[in-house]
Design a protein around this motif. Structure first.
Motif: not given
Length: 778
Positions: A496-505
């Motif tokens: 799994l390669h989820p979106p990274a460096a997230l401020d808000e999901l």
């Protein structure tokens, strides 16, 4: 009225809950022991439209053996289980007992009457829409028509009228009529048209409506059934266009798929014989033909047999691989024997100055876990999956696989302080000296042939994997780590390669993560030949959510002054959240741990006697120096009361009512997968909540993804909070990057400076010049 419900599924659970709420004496019979325990402990949660969710405390049993004869037995099982269910219920069917069926299809009450006689049998029909949303949760939408109940022999007695009155008293609109054969066939028309077509195509009812070819086929199927109904003298609801009500039914169901699709997905037997098969049988009796229905019966039977044959094929392959018990023993003996990794004199996990009483229970729990890993490795009928520490272990468990965690193995190696034997061996395989030392330690130990699992838990060492599952939410090193094992053991690896460096999901990020989670499910189903049982997944997610909540509550208790536990205690007791997440055993353990720590708080028992300072640990643990560090802080009156590492396992947001999406949300939202701005705000709040006096940042040389201090975070936080801090340059596992004497000296100097600034030491103690910038080198 004494009522026994045979089958605590959707309809049985709903009816049983309503009757229980109305004050009737109700027992739900459920063969799944785990579900019996769950229903008794937590009750049955029912959602009804805009009314929200309510919990009904029900009584569930695994058999009728402990029950007295009932006034009413409600049969709520699959059609093909009717005969067995009635025979098993005979102990509670007394001389005055009525037996009621509201099952799908036709012919069920004929089977019941053949066993009990028609005078004891009631047939019923309901239009309620009920869905399982979890092992103890139902979503309910009242039907457009009342429940109808009719005696099999057509004779309505006062006792039968009383049954209808009991249902009405429970809030279930009910009519008692002389016969409902017409209504059963009218409902059968809808089921026989929609259920098998959706099951075979996998389409929702809304999707079926958008497919012109399928709509033409379904119309022809409908008219075939209508011909049988007319020959029987059954009234047709819409004589002008008999298919029009079926279209309305599909529109009402919308995105839903009927139960027959769920049966095929879960590799369960369907009710095709009691629905379309019954149409074919009745057509032949009347001298008609029903080719569309006959074809659907054959198609569904084919799908069912494919599932069965696939299971047989897998079982045969496993038996062939295992051979005789002697061959299985020989196979185990043929593995390269691992040697024990002996810990150094100052190695191992810290026990604390005030040991917790639950520690023996933890050791027993971990021994049981690793013994089960050994058993799974030895049993060719079981599968072992390597999983990253913050990977979706819930899906792995729900699909019946046994998870094993290389990270935990690496941590045990690091705590043993023997990594100097293993990291150089990994370097000879081409791994860089800058590669993750956790990866290098684990792979190096495999190549050398050592394992702390041999010495600590008495098993043969790490198991051979059948497949591997990782998540890059906690670092991209798993790609290379698990890829190495994929090649070595010749097994598939899924990531799994989820979106990274997230401020808000946001919804876009959540949608992407959810799609990856669904793709993983499909990949695992393809690799194992098994289908994910969504109810089982909901149960596992519920266990994870409960354990995570308890772990969060335990960490919160460290806000107390003096703190009842420290970072080093947390590193010991976080093990079940890593290794046994999703199990009831983890929930039980954390309930015990929470109770003991709450007792400590009540009695003001300090984990660090004479607590002088409270620090926060940011960054990965220094596994290869846990005991020396624990002693150092303990002897200087410093309680490290919180850490980012232990906090990530609180896993907020897991929801058994929406398991896939909540898993995607939770595992994508962890601290290490967030933006620097988010991390800064979060750490400021943590420092304040725990009332810390200072911060220790560990800059791990080979774990840059976990060392948030590298890009100015420490300076920004010092400016925002005014807290003194020290940055320790070391490593998680590599002893070559760690000097114990030098680190101890620097940390003592830092503690002295902190004491001076707080007035707890004489002001004439000089501050070392080399610490004025707040940075120490291990």
């Amino acid at each position: 009225m004494k009522i026994v419900v045979i089958g605590a599924g959707a309809l049985g659970g709903l009816v049983g809950a309503h009757l229980t709420e109305a004050g009737e004496e109700v027992a739900l019979v459920e063969i799944n022991q785990a579900r019996v325990r769950l229903l008794n402990e937590t009750g049955l949660f029912i959602s009804e439209g805009s009314k929200g969710e309510r919990c009904v405390r029900v009584r569930a049993v695994a058999s009728v053996a402990e029950l007295e004869p009932a006034d009413l037995v409600f049969i709520s099982v699959k059609s093909y289980q009717t005969e067995t269910a009635v025979n098993d219920s005979l102990p509670v069917i007394g001389p005055q007992t009525y037996v009621l069926s509201m099952q799908n299809g036709i012919g069920n009450t004929d089977v019941m009457a053949g066993i009990l006689g028609p005078e004891r049998v009631l047939s019923g029909i309901t239009y309620h829409s009920i869905q399982h949303t979890g092992p103890n949760r139902l979503r309910y939408r009242p039907g457009i028509k009342p429940i109808q109940i009719a005696p099999q022999d057509g004779d309505i007695t006062p006792a039968i009228e009383a049954v209808g009155e009991v249902f009405r008293g429970a809030g279930l609109a009910t009519e008692v009529v002389e016969q409902i054969d017409d209504v059963i066939w009218q409902k059968l028309l809808h089921n026989a048209v929609v259920n098998p077509v959706s099951a075979l195509t996998g389409l929702t009812c809304r999707d079926l409506l958008d497919d012109d070819d399928l709509q033409q086929f379904m119309r022809e199927l409908c008219m075939e059934i209508v011909a049988v109904m007319r020959a029987r003298g059954i009234p047709i609801i819409d004589e002008e266009d008999p298919y029009r009500p079926v279209i309305k039914s599909q529109k009402a169901l919308g995105k839903n798929r009927p139960s027959m699709w769920q049966d095929l997905v879960r590799s369960n037997r369907s009710e095709i014989d009691a629905i379309n098969g019954a149409v074919v049988a009745e057509a032949e009796r009347l001298g008609l033909t029903a080719p569309h229905n006959k074809a659907l019966v054959q198609f569904i039977h084919s799908r069912e047999s494919q599932k069965f044959l696939r299971k047989q094929e897998i079982a045969a392959t496993l038996r062939q691989a295992a051979g005789t018990p002697e061959a299985a023993t020989a196979r185990r003996a043929s593995r390269p024997q691992k040697r024990p990794t002996r810990k150094a004199a100052d190695g191992g996990m810290p026990l604390g100055r005030v040991p917790l009483e639950v520690v023996p229970k933890l050791k027993e729990l971990l021994h049981d876990y690793y013994r089960d890993v050994q058993a799974a490795s030895d049993d060719p009928a079981r599968r072992v999956a390597y999983v990253s520490g913050l990977g979706p272990v819930e899906i792995v468990r729900a699909m019946g696989m046994t998870p094993y965690f290389p990270e935990n193995h690496a941590a045990l190696i690091g705590a043993s302080r023997q990594t100097g034997k293993y990291i150089p061996r990994a370097l000879t395989e081409g791994f860089s000296q800058f590669a993750s030392s956790a990866l290098a330690s684990d792979i190096g130990a495999l190549l050398v042939g050592d394992s702390p699992l041999v010495s600590v838990y008495g098993i043969d060492g790490p198991p051979d994997p059948d497949l591997l599952v990782y998540n890059t939410n906690y670092g991209h090193r798993f790609i290379q780590w698990f890829d190495y094992y994929s090649k070595r053991f010749q097994v598939p690896v899924y990531g799994l390669h989820p979106p990274a460096a997230l401020d808000e999901l946001d919804q876009v990020d959540l949608g992407a993560a959810s799609q990856q989670m669904l793709r993983l499910v499909t990949q695992l189903e393809g690799a194992t030949g098994e289908k994910l049982d969504i109810d089982r997944l909901a149960e596992v997610v519920r266990n994870s959510a409960r354990a995570a909540w308890l772990w969060s509550e335990i960490l919160d208790l460290a806000k107390t002054v003096p703190s009842p536990l420290t970072f080093f205690d947390m590193l010991v007791h976080v093990a079940p959240m890593v290794l046994m997440r999703g199990t009831p055993e983890a929930v039980t353990y954390y309930s015990l741990l929470k109770a003991e720590i709450e007792e400590r708080v009540a009695q003001q028992v300090a984990a660090v006697p004479g607590e002088r300072f409270r620090f926060y640990w940011e960054g990965p643990p220094i596994w290869c120096a846990l005991r020396p560090l624990a002693e150092l802080f303990l002897n200087n009156g410093v309680a490290i009361v919180a850490s980012t590492y232990c906090g990530i396992f609180t896993l907020e947001g897991l929801d058994p009512k929406n398991p896939i999406e909540s898993l995607a949300r939770t595992y994508t939202s962890i601290f290490h997968n967030r933006s620097d701005a988010y991390k800064e705000d979060w750490l400021v709040s943590m420092f304040r909540e725990y009332g810390v006096d200072g911060v220790v940042y560990h800059d791990g040389r080979t774990s840059p993804e976990h060392s948030n201090v590298r890009f100015g975070l420490e300076v920004r936080l010092r400016r925002a909070t005014g807290l003194q801090a020290i940055v320790v340059e070391a490593d998680t596992h590599d002893l070559r990057l760690f000097s114990q004497d030098r680190l101890e000296r620097k940390l003592r100097d830092f503690i002295e400076i902190h004491a001076v600034s707080n007035g707890s030491m004489p002001p004439d103690v000089p501050a070392p010049d080399e610490l004025r910038n707040g940075r120490a080198h291990g």
